[in-house]
Motif scaffolding. Structure first.
Motif, short mmCIF file in Angstrom:
data_model
loop_
_atom_site.label_atom_id
_atom_site.label_comp_id
_atom_site.label_asym_id
_atom_site.label_seq_id
_atom_site.Cartn_x
_atom_site.Cartn_y
_atom_site.Cartn_z
N THR A 188 31.31 96.72 17.56
CA THR A 188 30.44 97.02 18.71
C THR A 188 29.18 96.18 18.71
O THR A 188 28.76 95.65 19.76
CB THR A 188 30.07 98.51 18.72
N ASN A 189 28.55 96.02 17.56
CA ASN A 189 27.30 95.25 17.50
C ASN A 189 27.53 93.79 17.89
O ASN A 189 26.71 93.20 18.62
CB ASN A 189 26.71 95.32 16.09
N GLU A 190 28.63 93.23 17.44
CA GLU A 190 28.90 91.83 17.78
C GLU A 190 29.27 91.70 19.25
O GLU A 190 28.87 90.73 19.91
CB GLU A 190 30.00 91.27 16.89
N GLN A 191 30.01 92.66 19.78
CA GLN A 191 30.29 92.64 21.22
C GLN A 191 28.99 92.62 22.01
O GLN A 191 28.82 91.85 22.96
CB GLN A 191 31.11 93.88 21.61
N ASN A 192 28.05 93.49 21.63
CA ASN A 192 26.77 93.57 22.34
C ASN A 192 25.99 92.26 22.23
O ASN A 192 25.36 91.81 23.19
CB ASN A 192 25.93 94.72 21.81
N ALA A 193 26.04 91.64 21.04
CA ALA A 193 25.33 90.38 20.84
C ALA A 193 25.94 89.26 21.69
O ALA A 193 25.23 88.44 22.28
CB ALA A 193 25.35 90.00 19.36
N VAL A 221 31.84 95.77 29.54
CA VAL A 221 31.16 94.50 29.84
C VAL A 221 31.80 93.38 29.01
O VAL A 221 32.13 92.31 29.53
CB VAL A 221 29.65 94.59 29.53
N PHE A 222 31.99 93.65 27.72
CA PHE A 222 32.60 92.65 26.84
C PHE A 222 34.03 92.33 27.29
O PHE A 222 34.44 91.17 27.31
CB PHE A 222 32.61 93.14 25.40
N HIS A 281 24.75 87.04 29.02
CA HIS A 281 23.85 87.50 30.07
C HIS A 281 22.64 86.58 30.21
O HIS A 281 22.21 86.27 31.32
CB HIS A 281 23.39 88.93 29.76
N SER A 324 33.79 97.46 24.77
CA SER A 324 32.86 97.82 25.83
C SER A 324 33.39 97.19 27.12
O SER A 324 33.97 96.10 27.07
CB SER A 324 31.45 97.31 25.53
N CYS A 328 27.60 89.68 24.50
CA CYS A 328 27.26 89.97 25.90
C CYS A 328 25.82 89.58 26.20
O CYS A 328 25.52 89.08 27.30
CB CYS A 328 27.46 91.46 26.19
N ALA A 329 24.92 89.78 25.24
CA ALA A 329 23.52 89.42 25.45
C ALA A 329 23.36 87.91 25.62
O ALA A 329 22.60 87.45 26.49
CB ALA A 329 22.67 89.91 24.28
#
Length: 411
Positions: free
Chosen positions: A351-356, A307-308, A362, A305, A358-359
């Motif tokens: 993808t799920n770990e990237q999102n986590a 962002v990541f 953030h 991603s 980034c969260a």
């Protein structure tokens, strides 16, 4: 009543500290920029204010204890009945640069310093004003310390996130020392076994260079074309308000227009400002990036991603890779080139770990932003109070004032 500094304080020249500076000294040596050494004996007793005499003419320093003022400063010693803190705030509120009388190195004569007029409300009111402003200063210092602490926590968390990652329940994996079976070696060091290894060149469409035409330093109005400054790309993220307006006669080029989804990387400048990477989530449509910044975008097939990726390019392992390869003759001017960027090793979680990740990133960045906003409010309150109280525009009413702590708490 307005009174000149001559009536409020004695002003003495500082002296060279060469004869008294010692590594085991306990007396602060104060220059135009503040305390920079220790002396074995003082030249003056505090409380006092050290005012720059040559060089940088702003930022008078309040000193509460015995000190040594260097020869590029004045020691301002309040007379009996004059509150030292109040006098410090009064000098800080006055624009000392207006007293510069030199064509070369800025300097202030003692005669001009003596002539500065201050609104003197009397000893009791001076004390009250100093109490109020000192309370706000304490709140500012506490907020600055909290920001610094949170930034340290962020740096540690960022290292953990990009070396340990997070599990499905959002928790950091155990350290490798506790669970070596969860990790593998990579060009970036030890990383979780499930992460893939890639390099930046395999994930991006290319690397674009910008353009820096001659233009005014003023920021563009809404809808006007402009070129970003390098300071639009900082560790805190993308700031499109840092730009320079193009004149109507200067051409603009869609090819180097910043777009949402772009990743910007500073490529040229001081060593600590090169290699800063940000993701552009949103941006005005009429901004171009300068020749001190690279722009890249992810390939449609990439599993990263954007962002990541921007976060990973800012992590310790990637920055270490770049730091060792930055080219230049001095730290004041170094460069990153296409080849270095394309060879940058990357770790790719799912993808799920990237999102986590980034969260988590953030969340702590938002905490720092909120604290920074609190700091900005406090500084604005202090500026307003100084203008009101030190000029006499809002007189102090003794005996019926709220506690100074309430002033800061109301911010």
């Amino acid at each position: 009543m307005r009174r000149p500094l001559r009536d409020l304080a004695d002003v003495h020249y500082g002296r060279s500290p060469n004869e008294v500076v010692h590594e085991n000294g306990s007396i602060p040596v104060v220059g135009t920029g503040g305390v920079y050494g220790r002396a074995v004996r003082p030249l003056f007793q505090g409380p006092a204010i050290v005012v720059p005499r040559k060089g940088s003419l702003g930022n008078p320093q309040y000193i509460s204890s015995p000190f040594w003022a260097v020869d590029t400063t004045y020691a301002v010693l309040p007379k009996k009945g004059v509150h030292a803190r109040w006098l410090h705030y009064s000098l800080a509120h006055f624009d000392l640069t207006k007293l510069n009388e030199a064509t070369g190195v800025p300097s202030i004569s003692r005669d001009w310093l003596f002539k500065i007029l201050f609104e003197d409300p009397g000893e009791k009111a001076q004390s009250r004003i100093a109490e109020i402003l000192s309370t706000v200063d304490e709140a500012i210092e506490q907020t600055e310390a909290l920001i610094a602490k949170t930034q340290q926590i962020k740096a540690g968390l960022m290292h953990d996130l990009f070396t340990r990652g997070v599990t499905a329940d959002g928790q950091l994996r155990p350290p490798r020392e506790e669970a070596p079976q969860l990790y593998k070696e990579s060009p970036l060091g030890w990383i979780p076994k499930g992460w893939k290894i890639s390099n930046l060149g395999a994930e991006i469409t290319g690397i674009d260079s910008g353009w820096s035409p001659n233009c005014e330093n003023a920021s563009a109005s809404f809808g006007e074309w402009a070129v970003l400054k390098t300071t639009a790309v900082v560790w805190d993220g993308y700031n499109p308000t840092e730009n320079k307006s193009l004149s109507p006669a200067t051409a603009h080029y869609p090819r180097i227009t910043v777009k949402p989804g772009d990743i910007l990387i500073t490529r040229k400048g001081p060593v600590d400002r090169v290699g800063v990477a940000v993701h552009v989530a949103a941006t005005p449509s009429s901004l171009m990036f300068p020749d001190t910044v690279f722009r890249t975008r992810l390939l449609p097939k990439s599993e990263f991603s954007p962002v990541f990726l921007a976060f990973e390019l800012s992590c310790r392992s990637v920055q270490k890779f770049w730091w060792a390869r930055k080219v230049g003759l001095a730290d004041a001017q170094v460069n990153l080139n296409h080849s270095i960027l394309k060879r940058t090793p990357l770790a790719c979680p799912d993808t799920n770990e990237q999102n986590a990740i980034c969260a988590r990133q953030h969340e702590i960045s938002e905490a720092i932003s909120a604290l920074s906003m609190d700091l900005e409010k406090l500084e604005l309150v202090k500026a307003g109070l100084m203008q009101d109280l030190l000029t006499g525009r809002v007189p102090i009413t003794l005996g019926a004032q709220p506690e100074a702590t309430e002033v800061a708490a109301s911010v």
